[in-house]
Design an enzyme around this catalytic site. Sequence first.
Site, PDB file in Angstrom:
ATOM      1  N   ARG A   1       0.865  -1.185   0.000  1.00 32.01           N
ATOM      2  CA  ARG A   1       0.000   0.000   0.000  1.00 32.01           C
ATOM      3  C   ARG A   1       0.897   1.229   0.000  1.00 32.01           C
ATOM      4  O   ARG A   1       1.754   1.374   0.861  1.00 32.01           O
ATOM      5  CB  ARG A   1      -0.919   0.019   1.226  1.00 32.01           C
ATOM      6  CG  ARG A   1      -2.139   0.947   1.032  1.00 32.01           C
ATOM      7  CD  ARG A   1      -2.954   1.103   2.315  1.00 32.01           C
ATOM      8  NE  ARG A   1      -2.169   1.814   3.293  1.00 32.01           N
ATOM      9  CZ  ARG A   1      -2.130   1.509   4.603  1.00 32.01           C
ATOM     10  NH1 ARG A   1      -2.827   0.519   5.087  1.00 32.01           N
ATOM     11  NH2 ARG A   1      -1.374   2.213   5.418  1.00 32.01           N
TER      12      ARG A   1
ATOM     13  N   GLU B   1       4.410   7.347   2.805  1.00 31.87           N
ATOM     14  CA  GLU B   1       5.289   6.188   2.970  1.00 31.87           C
ATOM     15  C   GLU B   1       4.798   5.060   2.081  1.00 31.87           C
ATOM     16  O   GLU B   1       3.661   5.070   1.593  1.00 31.87           O
ATOM     17  CB  GLU B   1       5.326   5.702   4.421  1.00 31.87           C
ATOM     18  CG  GLU B   1       4.013   5.120   4.879  1.00 31.87           C
ATOM     19  CD  GLU B   1       4.136   4.104   6.013  1.00 31.87           C
ATOM     20  OE1 GLU B   1       5.223   3.553   6.245  1.00 31.87           O
ATOM     21  OE2 GLU B   1       3.105   3.854   6.656  1.00 31.87           O
TER      22      GLU B   1
ATOM     23  N   ASN C   1       4.292   0.889   2.150  1.00 27.45           N
ATOM     24  CA  ASN C   1       4.206  -0.238   3.089  1.00 27.45           C
ATOM     25  C   ASN C   1       4.440  -1.556   2.374  1.00 27.45           C
ATOM     26  O   ASN C   1       3.754  -1.854   1.394  1.00 27.45           O
ATOM     27  CB  ASN C   1       2.810  -0.284   3.714  1.00 27.45           C
ATOM     28  CG  ASN C   1       2.506   0.986   4.496  1.00 27.45           C
ATOM     29  OD1 ASN C   1       2.990   1.174   5.596  1.00 27.45           O
ATOM     30  ND2 ASN C   1       1.707   1.871   3.897  1.00 27.45           N
TER      31      ASN C   1
ATOM     32  N   SER D   1      -2.743  -2.953   5.758  1.00 24.25           N
ATOM     33  CA  SER D   1      -4.068  -3.344   6.240  1.00 24.25           C
ATOM     34  C   SER D   1      -5.192  -2.457   5.689  1.00 24.25           C
ATOM     35  O   SER D   1      -4.954  -1.520   4.938  1.00 24.25           O
ATOM     36  CB  SER D   1      -4.084  -3.339   7.770  1.00 24.25           C
ATOM     37  OG  SER D   1      -3.764  -2.059   8.229  1.00 24.25           O
TER      38      SER D   1
ATOM     39  N   LYS E   1      12.130   3.188   6.130  1.00 30.27           N
ATOM     40  CA  LYS E   1      12.058   4.615   5.791  1.00 30.27           C
ATOM     41  C   LYS E   1      13.374   5.098   5.161  1.00 30.27           C
ATOM     42  O   LYS E   1      13.386   6.001   4.329  1.00 30.27           O
ATOM     43  CB  LYS E   1      11.754   5.446   7.041  1.00 30.27           C
ATOM     44  CG  LYS E   1      10.526   4.990   7.843  1.00 30.27           C
ATOM     45  CD  LYS E   1       9.220   5.278   7.133  1.00 30.27           C
ATOM     46  CE  LYS E   1       7.993   5.135   8.014  1.00 30.27           C
ATOM     47  NZ  LYS E   1       7.461   3.778   8.184  1.00 30.27           N
TER      48      LYS E   1
ATOM     49  N   LYS F   1      11.454  10.232  11.437  1.00 22.07           N
ATOM     50  CA  LYS F   1      10.955   8.849  11.397  1.00 22.07           C
ATOM     51  C   LYS F   1      12.057   7.829  11.657  1.00 22.07           C
ATOM     52  O   LYS F   1      13.115   7.902  11.045  1.00 22.07           O
ATOM     53  CB  LYS F   1      10.358   8.543  10.015  1.00 22.07           C
ATOM     54  CG  LYS F   1       9.205   9.434   9.616  1.00 22.07           C
ATOM     55  CD  LYS F   1       8.607   8.961   8.291  1.00 22.07           C
ATOM     56  CE  LYS F   1       7.462   9.850   7.867  1.00 22.07           C
ATOM     57  NZ  LYS F   1       6.777   9.338   6.670  1.00 22.07           N
TER      58      LYS F   1
ATOM     59  N   GLU G   1       7.190   0.393  11.586  1.00 24.46           N
ATOM     60  CA  GLU G   1       5.876   0.375  10.947  1.00 24.46           C
ATOM     61  C   GLU G   1       4.791   0.358  12.009  1.00 24.46           C
ATOM     62  O   GLU G   1       5.038  -0.046  13.137  1.00 24.46           O
ATOM     63  CB  GLU G   1       5.724  -0.909  10.115  1.00 24.46           C
ATOM     64  CG  GLU G   1       6.676  -1.036   8.951  1.00 24.46           C
ATOM     65  CD  GLU G   1       6.568   0.116   7.995  1.00 24.46           C
ATOM     66  OE1 GLU G   1       5.444   0.611   7.773  1.00 24.46           O
ATOM     67  OE2 GLU G   1       7.604   0.543   7.473  1.00 24.46           O
ATOM     68  N   GLY G   2       3.603   0.739  11.611  1.00 22.87           N
ATOM     69  CA  GLY G   2       2.447   0.494  12.473  1.00 22.87           C
ATOM     70  C   GLY G   2       1.996   1.683  13.296  1.00 22.87           C
ATOM     71  O   GLY G   2       1.048   1.578  14.070  1.00 22.87           O
TER      72      GLY G   2
ATOM     73  N   ARG H   1      -7.993   7.539   4.893  1.00 27.31           N
ATOM     74  CA  ARG H   1      -8.029   7.710   6.349  1.00 27.31           C
ATOM     75  C   ARG H   1      -8.079   9.188   6.640  1.00 27.31           C
ATOM     76  O   ARG H   1      -7.320   9.966   6.061  1.00 27.31           O
ATOM     77  CB  ARG H   1      -6.749   7.152   6.986  1.00 27.31           C
ATOM     78  CG  ARG H   1      -6.716   5.662   7.046  1.00 27.31           C
ATOM     79  CD  ARG H   1      -5.407   5.189   7.590  1.00 27.31           C
ATOM     80  NE  ARG H   1      -4.303   5.513   6.706  1.00 27.31           N
ATOM     81  CZ  ARG H   1      -3.041   5.215   6.958  1.00 27.31           C
ATOM     82  NH1 ARG H   1      -2.694   4.623   8.066  1.00 27.31           N
ATOM     83  NH2 ARG H   1      -2.102   5.523   6.088  1.00 27.31           N
TER      84      ARG H   1
HETATM   85  P1  ADP Z   1       4.078   4.425  10.017  1.00 23.35           P
HETATM   86  O1  ADP Z   1       4.955   3.468   9.320  1.00 23.35           O
HETATM   87  O2  ADP Z   1       4.228   4.396  11.493  1.00 23.35           O
HETATM   88  O3  ADP Z   1       2.648   4.331   9.554  1.00 23.35           O
HETATM   89  P2  ADP Z   1       4.166   6.932   8.540  1.00 23.35           P
HETATM   90  O4  ADP Z   1       5.340   7.363   7.772  1.00 23.35           O
HETATM   91  O5  ADP Z   1       3.011   6.460   7.744  1.00 23.35           O
HETATM   92  O6  ADP Z   1       4.639   5.854   9.609  1.00 23.35           O
HETATM   93  O7  ADP Z   1       3.709   8.125   9.483  1.00 23.35           O
HETATM   94  C1  ADP Z   1       2.592   8.029  10.347  1.00 23.35           C
HETATM   95  C2  ADP Z   1       1.624   9.165  10.089  1.00 23.35           C
HETATM   96  O8  ADP Z   1       2.284  10.420  10.257  1.00 23.35           O
HETATM   97  C3  ADP Z   1       1.060   9.200   8.688  1.00 23.35           C
HETATM   98  O9  ADP Z   1      -0.077   8.375   8.582  1.00 23.35           O
HETATM   99  C4  ADP Z   1       0.748  10.676   8.489  1.00 23.35           C
HETATM  100  O10 ADP Z   1      -0.512  11.003   9.041  1.00 23.35           O
HETATM  101  C5  ADP Z   1       1.825  11.358   9.302  1.00 23.35           C
HETATM  102  N1  ADP Z   1       2.945  11.725   8.414  1.00 23.35           N
HETATM  103  C6  ADP Z   1       4.038  10.984   8.149  1.00 23.35           C
HETATM  104  N2  ADP Z   1       4.848  11.618   7.274  1.00 23.35           N
HETATM  105  C7  ADP Z   1       4.253  12.782   6.971  1.00 23.35           C
HETATM  106  C8  ADP Z   1       4.591  13.895   6.127  1.00 23.35           C
HETATM  107  N3  ADP Z   1       5.721  13.931   5.436  1.00 23.35           N
HETATM  108  N4  ADP Z   1       3.726  14.927   6.078  1.00 23.35           N
HETATM  109  C9  ADP Z   1       2.569  14.920   6.788  1.00 23.35           C
HETATM  110  N5  ADP Z   1       2.212  13.920   7.594  1.00 23.35           N
HETATM  111  C10 ADP Z   1       3.028  12.852   7.701  1.00 23.35           C
HETATM  112 MG    MG Z   2       1.775   4.724   7.786  1.00 25.19          MG
END
Ligand code: ADP
Ligand code: MG
Length: 514
Positions: free
Chosen positions: A134, A153, A155, A160, A341, A403, A407-408, A490
């Site tokens: 995803r 990001e 995945n 899920s 990441k 970051k 994950e998660g 979401r």
């Molecule tokens: P994880 O692997 O924990 O899901 P993410 O990279 O998806 O990590 O980050 C978690 C959440 O943080 C995302 O669902 C988003 O809402 C927010 N986020 C992450 N990166 C960004 C970004 N560059 N700009 C805005 N929001 C972000």
């Molecule tokens: Mg995420």
Amino acid sequence: MTQSIYSNYPPELSSAQQKFLVTAVKDWAIQNGLAVRPSPAIVANESNPNGVLATNAPVTLFPSPFPRTCFTEANALQEVYNKLYASITCNEEWLGEIVKGLIEVDDFVSNLWKVHLAVQKEGYVQNLALGLFRSDYMAHVSSSGEPALKQVEFNTISSSFGGLSARVRQMHTELLTSPPGPSVNYPFHPLLNSEVPPENTAVETLSSGLAAAHEAYGVSKSTPTLPLCVVFVVQATERNVFDQHALSEHLKKVHKIPVFRVASVDILEQTFIPGDNSARPLLYRPPQSPDSVFEVTTVYLRAYYSPDEYTSSRDWDARTHLERSAAIKCPTVLNQLSGCKKVQQILAEPTGLDHLSSFLKDVDSSLVERVRGTFAPQYDLSPGSKGRELALNPVTAMNHVLKPQREGGGNNIYKADIPEFLQSLPESDWKGWVLMELINPAPNAQNVALRNDGEVLRGDVISELGIYGTILWEDTGKILHNNQGGYLLRTKGKEVNEGGVAAGFSSLDSVLLF
Ligand code: ADP
Ligand code: MG
């Protein structure tokens, strides 16, 4: 356009209208499996000692507007993204260089790499790998006001909500279009009265990937031959079970494939590899039928993505046991690691070697540039780097997220917290983190959410789009199946930094394109 569409959306609800929608949504959710098991924070274990209760998944009352150009582009790029991550996974040397930079600061990455090395030493017996991916995005609004698709990001493990997001789309569509004749479910709004959310084929797409792997496994490697099955490896405490059941039901009913769920803690008890069969088939003995034995063609991991799932060496033994078996893994350890990441940050580097183009050699260069166009600026934190400067300065930190290789949800550090957080870590650990510029979605979007404790929240929101894709490939790079389709939207409160639905930050939503 981008601004005006949001300025009066969604329409105001009278208390009677809101009461009607909340009742309709909460009943629809349970009737149709748009549900989750409640967390102990919502229903205390004493009130639910046998875990029989379920509640609606957190969900928005209205679908959210989303720019059509961004939605179309995200769909158009998914198969290329699938290919990119398959291609990275096939390049063990390249991935190994990245992993080596993380090993001394990240035990989890280090232990995953050790699993790969152990199996590599013995020799892999399965040359196929499956990805159910995803790719997550936001529609970034630049200073010109035009929305542009930017990736949050990618995945590669346990992606899920394909099952539940398809149901949200169905629910919003029914609310928009029924009863037959003019719908009176929502107050009038031009967007609500002209559009329905696009079809959501996430379940079909993800199941087709699992079915392709099952098929490609071929005949049983056991003598005498055994019946074949797919195994979902799940967390023993999983609450998002109905999302997973949507896929397993589809596999059983449409693809006629036997599917079993095995909790990760039971892997070593319920599955085994016969020591006298050098093909190393993974055999499964269902506890409800101890005389039956199945051979597992495909292991679909909805577990094992977070360090807290490995509480002892037994858990690592179980992961190694799966990895060394002949079952096709979704994902392999290497494919899981390709989702770090750090990989995303290196792909996005604007100067130096063009890794993206070299991984996508046989892809049209204009398409490669469109993929590149979805990258938001990302930085490492090496001494003297721009990333270090941006992260430590409290003014520039405000426009960034930090970051780790996790994950998660719940692992990132946001905005003002970044400088102090970094100062609290030994400088030698900084290389385990990447800094990413924040994506800025539409500033005036609003929606109303029904949370899974029944609370109704209305306010400014941010929406994140995920596109599902699946790919089956040989370690030579040859692709056997590559498919995209289905989406997740979401939506979370604007002031909320994190994004996960399961983690309690976001609500499931669907899109109205404009
Ligand atoms: P994880 O692997 O924990 O899901 P993410 O990279 O998806 O990590 O980050 C978690 C959440 O943080 C995302 O669902 C988003 O809402 C927010 N986020 C992450 N990166 C960004 C970004 N560059 N700009 C805005 N929001 C972000
Ligand atoms: Mg995420």
